[in-house]
Design a protein around this motif. Structure first.
Motif, PDB file in Angstrom:
ATOM      1  N   GLU A  17       0.744  -1.224  -0.195  1.00 57.09           N
ATOM      2  CA  GLU A  17       0.144   0.121  -0.249  1.00 57.09           C
ATOM      3  C   GLU A  17       0.765   1.055  -0.370  1.00 57.09           C
ATOM      4  O   GLU A  17       0.339   2.131  -0.969  1.00 57.09           O
ATOM      5  N   LEU A  18       1.768   1.327   0.897  1.00 59.30           N
ATOM      6  CA  LEU A  18       2.646   1.916   0.873  1.00 59.30           C
ATOM      7  C   LEU A  18       3.562   2.780   0.044  1.00 59.30           C
ATOM      8  O   LEU A  18       3.636   3.607  -0.969  1.00 59.30           O
ATOM      9  N   PHE A  19       4.252   1.589  -1.275  1.00 58.21           N
ATOM     10  CA  PHE A  19       4.689   1.637  -2.492  1.00 58.21           C
ATOM     11  C   PHE A  19       3.425   2.346  -3.483  1.00 58.21           C
ATOM     12  O   PHE A  19       3.476   3.226  -4.230  1.00 58.21           O
ATOM     13  N   ALA A  20       2.589   2.007  -3.932  1.00 54.28           N
ATOM     14  CA  ALA A  20       1.572   2.344  -4.028  1.00 54.28           C
ATOM     15  C   ALA A  20       1.190   3.818  -4.147  1.00 54.28           C
ATOM     16  O   ALA A  20       0.808   4.382  -5.542  1.00 54.28           O
ATOM     17  N   ARG A  21       1.302   3.869  -2.969  1.00 51.33           N
ATOM     18  CA  ARG A  21       1.399   5.577  -2.944  1.00 51.33           C
ATOM     19  C   ARG A  21       2.032   6.192  -3.166  1.00 51.33           C
ATOM     20  O   ARG A  21       2.318   7.222  -3.649  1.00 51.33           O
ATOM     21  N   ALA A 273      12.448  -6.524  20.556  1.00 58.32           N
ATOM     22  CA  ALA A 273      13.274  -5.308  21.607  1.00 58.32           C
ATOM     23  C   ALA A 273      12.534  -4.657  20.119  1.00 58.32           C
ATOM     24  O   ALA A 273      12.275  -3.318  20.888  1.00 58.32           O
ATOM     25  N   SER A 274      13.103  -4.923  19.251  1.00 58.15           N
ATOM     26  CA  SER A 274      12.738  -3.708  17.980  1.00 58.15           C
ATOM     27  C   SER A 274      12.105  -4.357  17.005  1.00 58.15           C
ATOM     28  O   SER A 274      12.031  -5.483  16.564  1.00 58.15           O
ATOM     29  N   MET A 275      11.330  -3.962  15.782  1.00 59.78           N
ATOM     30  CA  MET A 275      10.834  -4.408  15.327  1.00 59.78           C
ATOM     31  C   MET A 275      10.717  -3.815  13.591  1.00 59.78           C
ATOM     32  O   MET A 275      11.042  -2.022  13.666  1.00 59.78           O
ATOM     33  N   THR A 276      11.262  -3.705  12.560  1.00 66.51           N
ATOM     34  CA  THR A 276      11.496  -2.933  10.964  1.00 66.51           C
ATOM     35  C   THR A 276       9.358  -1.982  11.220  1.00 66.51           C
ATOM     36  O   THR A 276       8.902  -3.205  11.532  1.00 66.51           O
ATOM     37  N   GLN A 277       9.154  -1.209  11.217  1.00 63.49           N
ATOM     38  CA  GLN A 277       8.333  -0.133  11.129  1.00 63.49           C
ATOM     39  C   GLN A 277       8.044   0.114   9.912  1.00 63.49           C
ATOM     40  O   GLN A 277       8.676   1.009   9.051  1.00 63.49           O
ATOM     41  N   PRO A 278       6.964  -0.806   9.087  1.00 63.63           N
ATOM     42  CA  PRO A 278       6.313  -0.056   7.328  1.00 63.63           C
ATOM     43  C   PRO A 278       6.984   0.776   7.089  1.00 63.63           C
ATOM     44  O   PRO A 278       7.467   1.095   5.492  1.00 63.63           O
ATOM     45  N   GLU A 279       6.044   2.002   8.018  1.00 63.87           N
ATOM     46  CA  GLU A 279       5.651   3.506   7.422  1.00 63.87           C
ATOM     47  C   GLU A 279       7.246   3.779   7.404  1.00 63.87           C
ATOM     48  O   GLU A 279       7.401   4.039   6.171  1.00 63.87           O
ATOM     49  N   THR A 280       7.941   3.748   8.069  1.00 63.94           N
ATOM     50  CA  THR A 280       9.769   4.460   8.247  1.00 63.94           C
ATOM     51  C   THR A 280      10.048   3.135   7.259  1.00 63.94           C
ATOM     52  O   THR A 280      11.197   4.466   6.507  1.00 63.94           O
ATOM     53  N   ALA A 281      10.202   2.211   7.117  1.00 64.52           N
ATOM     54  CA  ALA A 281      10.572   1.099   6.785  1.00 64.52           C
ATOM     55  C   ALA A 281      10.670   1.713   5.042  1.00 64.52           C
ATOM     56  O   ALA A 281      12.243   1.568   4.385  1.00 64.52           O
ATOM     57  N   VAL A 282       9.563   1.650   4.575  1.00 63.45           N
ATOM     58  CA  VAL A 282       9.224   2.052   2.965  1.00 63.45           C
ATOM     59  C   VAL A 282       9.699   3.410   2.696  1.00 63.45           C
ATOM     60  O   VAL A 282      10.219   3.429   1.336  1.00 63.45           O
ATOM     61  N   GLU A 283       9.975   4.496   3.262  1.00 63.39           N
ATOM     62  CA  GLU A 283      10.236   5.360   3.413  1.00 63.39           C
ATOM     63  C   GLU A 283      11.557   5.664   3.135  1.00 63.39           C
ATOM     64  O   GLU A 283      12.707   5.758   2.213  1.00 63.39           O
ATOM     65  N   ALA A 284      13.230   4.284   4.174  1.00 59.64           N
ATOM     66  CA  ALA A 284      13.778   4.870   3.664  1.00 59.64           C
ATOM     67  C   ALA A 284      14.561   3.459   2.717  1.00 59.64           C
ATOM     68  O   ALA A 284      15.109   4.360   2.073  1.00 59.64           O
ATOM     69  N   ILE A 286      12.797   3.266  -0.415  1.00 61.71           N
ATOM     70  CA  ILE A 286      11.949   4.368  -1.527  1.00 61.71           C
ATOM     71  C   ILE A 286      13.294   5.131  -1.959  1.00 61.71           C
ATOM     72  O   ILE A 286      14.262   5.691  -3.299  1.00 61.71           O
ATOM     73  N   GLY A 287      13.666   6.061  -0.075  1.00 65.54           N
ATOM     74  CA  GLY A 287      15.009   7.132  -0.323  1.00 65.54           C
ATOM     75  C   GLY A 287      16.520   6.785  -0.677  1.00 65.54           C
ATOM     76  O   GLY A 287      16.691   6.863  -1.435  1.00 65.54           O
ATOM     77  N   ASN A 288      16.481   5.466  -1.243  1.00 60.49           N
ATOM     78  CA  ASN A 288      17.825   4.318  -1.191  1.00 60.49           C
ATOM     79  C   ASN A 288      17.548   4.271  -2.672  1.00 60.49           C
ATOM     80  O   ASN A 288      18.592   4.157  -3.173  1.00 60.49           O
ATOM     81  N   ILE A 289      15.940   3.344  -3.067  1.00 60.48           N
ATOM     82  CA  ILE A 289      16.695   3.516  -4.473  1.00 60.48           C
ATOM     83  C   ILE A 289      16.444   4.993  -4.957  1.00 60.48           C
ATOM     84  O   ILE A 289      17.643   5.269  -6.486  1.00 60.48           O
ATOM     85  N   ARG A 290      16.191   6.063  -4.906  1.00 60.65           N
ATOM     86  CA  ARG A 290      16.060   7.238  -5.890  1.00 60.65           C
ATOM     87  C   ARG A 290      17.493   7.518  -5.792  1.00 60.65           C
ATOM     88  O   ARG A 290      18.413   8.005  -6.226  1.00 60.65           O
TER      89      ARG A 290
END
Ligand code: NDP
Length: 308
Positions: A17-21, A273-284, A286-290
């Motif tokens: 969903e996040l990628f689609a947006r 302890a910690s988990m990858t969070q989709p919202e911030t992960a997708v941002e990261a 996509i930022g790296n793809i760019r």
């Protein structure tokens, strides 16, 4: 051109969903529905397939869906294929919460009070100032630094240890094997936030425990492979270590009947302890793809020599 996600499919649906947006021009697919493998340019995976090079001949980037890459056999990944680990704010926030909880629970004798409650015992103990408690973090990377920043805020006396010399305001930084002993000698609460590599596997062992002040606590949030389990049990038995909080084990899940399940001075959590969070992960991601498309360095690119 497409992006394939190969990890937990429930979280994958959120990524889709996040990628689609945010990057609608890039088709997003969830394993095993990969479409034409020749179209796949980007793969995000917890466990990449063994035959990655043969299966995806045009792959440009392999993203790890976690902060570490020890679960990926780097020797099986073509040397020219960039491997990028997850550097995103959601993982950092989760780790800071968990380690703060763990360190504060030690500092404020939480285990003692839970036991006293079970025994109907109303018995106050002296509260010591945080400044009198010496916390030490193994690993001064993305997570170690963030944890130290928060623990310094509580007033703990903070130190850290890394491979190369670092400077962190208000933290006594140590580097390399030659400064490990000095770091350990002044550490009451030891937190492991190292990546698991050939040089860190088994680092949490008896000779290391013996250099800590008697009664010190271990918080392992790195990887289970950092810890020599029998050495921990022995150090607890002999009182060299007072307690341990373990979020990671080897293997995971910990087998039934393992002594850690019932040890009175071991607290165990199932790698949360910690988990990858989709919202911030997708941002990261996509930022790296760019960045990659613009020829800029990607954030979290794994060094294939050091393995992290
Ligand atoms: P980074 O790569 O950002 O930092 C690693 C740090 O460890 C660096 O400071 C590095 O030193 C140091 N280091 C590496 N090898 C050695 C060595 N041989 N001797 C001394 N220091 C060394 O990692 P992160 O902070 O992002 O993550 C750390 C680990 O946390 C991950 O690899 C993963 O295993 C674990 N983790 C656990 C989670 C959980 O839920 N339990 C969740 C997320 C991560 P230098 O600065 O000199 O390079």
């Amino acid at each position: 051109m497409s992006f394939v996600y190969k990890a937990d499919p429930v979280r994958g649906a959120v990524w889709a969903e996040l990628f689609a947006r945010q990057m609608p021009e890039l088709p997003f697919r969830i394993w095993p529905d990969i479409g034409d493998p020749r179209d796949v340019r980007y793969l995000a995976a917890w466990q990449p397939p063994d035959d990655i090079a043969a299966r995806f001949p045009n792959l440009e980037i392999l993203f790890s869906t976690g902060a570490g890459t020890d679960h990926v056999d780097l020797s099986a990944i073509p040397a020219a294929l960039p491997v990028v680990r997850m550097v995103e704010s959601g993982i950092i926030a989760g780790m800071v919460e968990y380690v703060s909880l763990a360190a504060l629970s030690i500092h404020r004798d939480w285990r003692t009070y839970l036991e006293q409650q079970r025994n109907g015992n109303w018995q106050p103990h002296r509260v010591h100032p945080a400044a009198s408690r010496r916390v030490g973090v193994l690993g001064l990377g993305m997570l170690g630094r963030a944890v130290l920043e928060r623990l310094s805020g509580f007033g703990f006396s903070c130190a850290g240890w890394s491979r190369s010399p670092q400077h962190i305001e208000g933290v006594a930084c140590h580097a390399g094997p030659e400064q490990l002993q000095a770091f350990l000698k002044r550490t009451d609460i030891l937190i492991c936030l190292l990546p698991l590599t050939d040089s860190t596997r088994g680092i949490l062992c008896r000779p290391l425990f013996d250099q800590l002040p008697r009664g010190a606590t271990l918080i392992n949030v790195g990887r289970g492979g950092h810890l020599v389990q029998e050495d921990l049990l022995q150090a607890l038995e002999e009182g060299q270590l007072g307690s341990a909080i373990l979020d990671v084990c080897e293997p995971e899940p910990l087998p039934p009947g393992h002594p850690f399940w019932t040890h009175p001075r071991v607290t165990l959590t199932p790698h949360i302890a910690s988990m990858t969070q989709p919202e911030t992960a997708v941002e990261a991601v996509i930022g790296n793809i760019r960045r990659h498309r613009q020829g800029l360095p990607m954030i979290g690119l794994v060094d294939r020599v050091t393995g992290y």
